[in-house]
Motif scaffolding. Structure first.
Motif, short mmCIF file in Angstrom:
data_model
loop_
_atom_site.label_atom_id
_atom_site.label_comp_id
_atom_site.label_asym_id
_atom_site.label_seq_id
_atom_site.Cartn_x
_atom_site.Cartn_y
_atom_site.Cartn_z
N GLN A 1 0.83 -1.21 0.00
CA GLN A 1 0.00 0.00 0.00
C GLN A 1 0.86 1.25 0.00
OE1 GLN A 1 -2.73 0.08 3.31
NE2 GLN A 1 -3.02 2.30 3.23
N ILE A 2 0.43 2.25 -0.75
CA ILE A 2 0.99 3.60 -0.60
C ILE A 2 -0.12 4.53 -0.15
CG2 ILE A 2 1.85 5.61 -1.87
CD1 ILE A 2 3.67 3.73 -3.44
N SER A 3 0.16 5.35 0.86
CA SER A 3 -0.77 6.41 1.27
C SER A 3 -0.14 7.76 0.95
CB SER A 3 -1.06 6.34 2.77
OG SER A 3 -1.78 5.17 3.08
N TYR A 4 -0.97 8.67 0.45
CA TYR A 4 -0.55 10.03 0.08
C TYR A 4 -1.54 11.00 0.72
CZ TYR A 4 0.27 14.07 -3.00
OH TYR A 4 0.53 15.33 -3.49
N VAL A 5 -1.05 12.03 1.36
CA VAL A 5 -1.95 12.98 2.05
C VAL A 5 -2.43 14.04 1.06
CG1 VAL A 5 -2.23 14.62 3.94
CG2 VAL A 5 -0.71 12.63 4.22
N HIS B 1 5.03 8.37 12.02
CA HIS B 1 5.42 9.35 11.01
C HIS B 1 4.37 10.46 10.99
CE1 HIS B 1 8.25 6.47 9.04
NE2 HIS B 1 7.38 5.59 9.47
N THR B 2 4.80 11.71 11.13
CA THR B 2 3.89 12.84 10.97
C THR B 2 3.74 13.10 9.49
OG1 THR B 2 4.55 13.82 13.07
CG2 THR B 2 3.55 15.30 11.44
N MET B 3 2.50 13.12 9.01
CA MET B 3 2.28 13.26 7.57
C MET B 3 1.40 14.46 7.26
SD MET B 3 2.09 9.33 6.22
CE MET B 3 2.08 9.92 4.52
N ALA C 1 -8.59 17.21 10.13
CA ALA C 1 -9.50 16.55 9.17
C ALA C 1 -8.96 16.62 7.74
CB ALA C 1 -10.88 17.19 9.24
N GLY C 2 -9.09 15.51 7.04
CA GLY C 2 -8.58 15.50 5.67
C GLY C 2 -8.72 14.14 5.03
N THR C 3 -8.04 13.98 3.90
CA THR C 3 -8.21 12.80 3.04
C THR C 3 -6.88 12.18 2.65
OG1 THR C 3 -10.27 13.72 2.14
CG2 THR C 3 -9.20 12.02 0.84
N LEU C 4 -6.82 10.86 2.77
CA LEU C 4 -5.68 10.08 2.26
C LEU C 4 -6.07 9.45 0.94
CD1 LEU C 4 -4.52 8.03 5.41
CD2 LEU C 4 -3.51 10.13 4.50
N LEU C 5 -5.13 9.47 -0.01
CA LEU C 5 -5.23 8.58 -1.17
C LEU C 5 -4.49 7.30 -0.79
CD1 LEU C 5 -4.33 10.72 -4.33
CD2 LEU C 5 -6.59 9.88 -3.65
N ASP C 6 -5.18 6.18 -0.86
CA ASP C 6 -4.55 4.88 -0.60
C ASP C 6 -4.55 4.08 -1.91
OD1 ASP C 6 -4.23 5.47 2.10
OD2 ASP C 6 -5.89 4.20 2.76
N VAL C 7 -3.39 3.54 -2.25
CA VAL C 7 -3.28 2.71 -3.45
C VAL C 7 -2.76 1.34 -3.03
CG1 VAL C 7 -2.49 2.61 -5.84
CG2 VAL C 7 -2.57 4.81 -4.65
N PHE C 8 -3.42 0.30 -3.50
CA PHE C 8 -3.11 -1.08 -3.11
C PHE C 8 -2.73 -1.92 -4.31
CE2 PHE C 8 -6.38 0.58 -0.28
CZ PHE C 8 -5.87 0.29 0.97
N THR C 9 -1.80 -2.84 -4.10
CA THR C 9 -1.54 -3.88 -5.08
C THR C 9 -1.45 -5.21 -4.36
OG1 THR C 9 -0.20 -4.64 -6.93
CG2 THR C 9 0.99 -3.58 -5.13
N PRO C 10 -2.15 -6.28 -4.79
CA PRO C 10 -3.18 -6.22 -5.84
C PRO C 10 -4.40 -5.43 -5.35
CG PRO C 10 -3.21 -8.39 -4.79
CD PRO C 10 -2.03 -7.64 -4.20
#
Lengths: 109, 109
Positions: free
Chosen positions: B52-56, B70-72, B93-102
């Motif tokens: 997984q990758i998470s992006y703020v 980790h402070t993000m 408050a906010g949103t993470l983009l999470d990308v998963f493989t598979p």
């Protein structure tokens, strides 16, 4: 492998043609990069065995997959199956988040 | 499989505890989701075989992987190897983009 990637510390790598890339977090299975485009810059049609998702962080793009065009605005996303020919034209300057699986060895050599 | 995903059309799925998810583009190999958190909401520690990758995208988070914090902030990213225990607390408050493989079959059942 690069676990944590700070937005403040990641560096742009100039690619020419009004485009530049930042390598962000990755392991062997997945890699996040940012690609920034000037107005009118083109990501030429190409393919790779990696599956890819592109997400529009800013700006506006016309994205092509196997000849089919998609208008992409902020927050829109698209998946490209491995091996499919894809490219984009930047309609309004901005940045794509591109995520690949597996990671792009060719980006860190 | 969902090739193109428009930000305007993707729907929030309420997950409880001040969190909600949007399923975005995916194929069998890779999946993008957004996860929105209220102030103080917690993504409880868990693990899965997917990398997984998470992006703020917005807000601020304290992210934990195997006990390391980790402070993000906006634009920061992190990769989580498959099988590693991870979670987060939303500081602002906010949103993470999470990308998963598979892709996460369990998200679309």
């Amino acid at each position: 492998m690069q676990t944590f990637s700070s937005q403040d510390q990641a560096q742009w790598i100039e690619l020419g043609g009004g485009t530049r890339r930042k390598i962000r977090s990755y392991n062997g299975e997945i890699m996040l990069v940012e690609v920034n485009f000037d107005d009118g810059a083109v990501g030429s049609d190409h393919s790779h065995p990696h599956a890819q998702i592109s997400y529009v962080l800013s700006g506006e793009f016309t994205y092509h997959i196997e000849g089919k065009a998609h208008t992409m605005k902020v927050g829109d996303s698209i998946v490209v199956d491995g091996g499919k020919i894809h490219g984009c034209t930047c309609v309004k300057a901005g940045t794509l988040l591109d995520v690949f699986t597996p990671m792009r060895e060719d980006f860190v050599k």
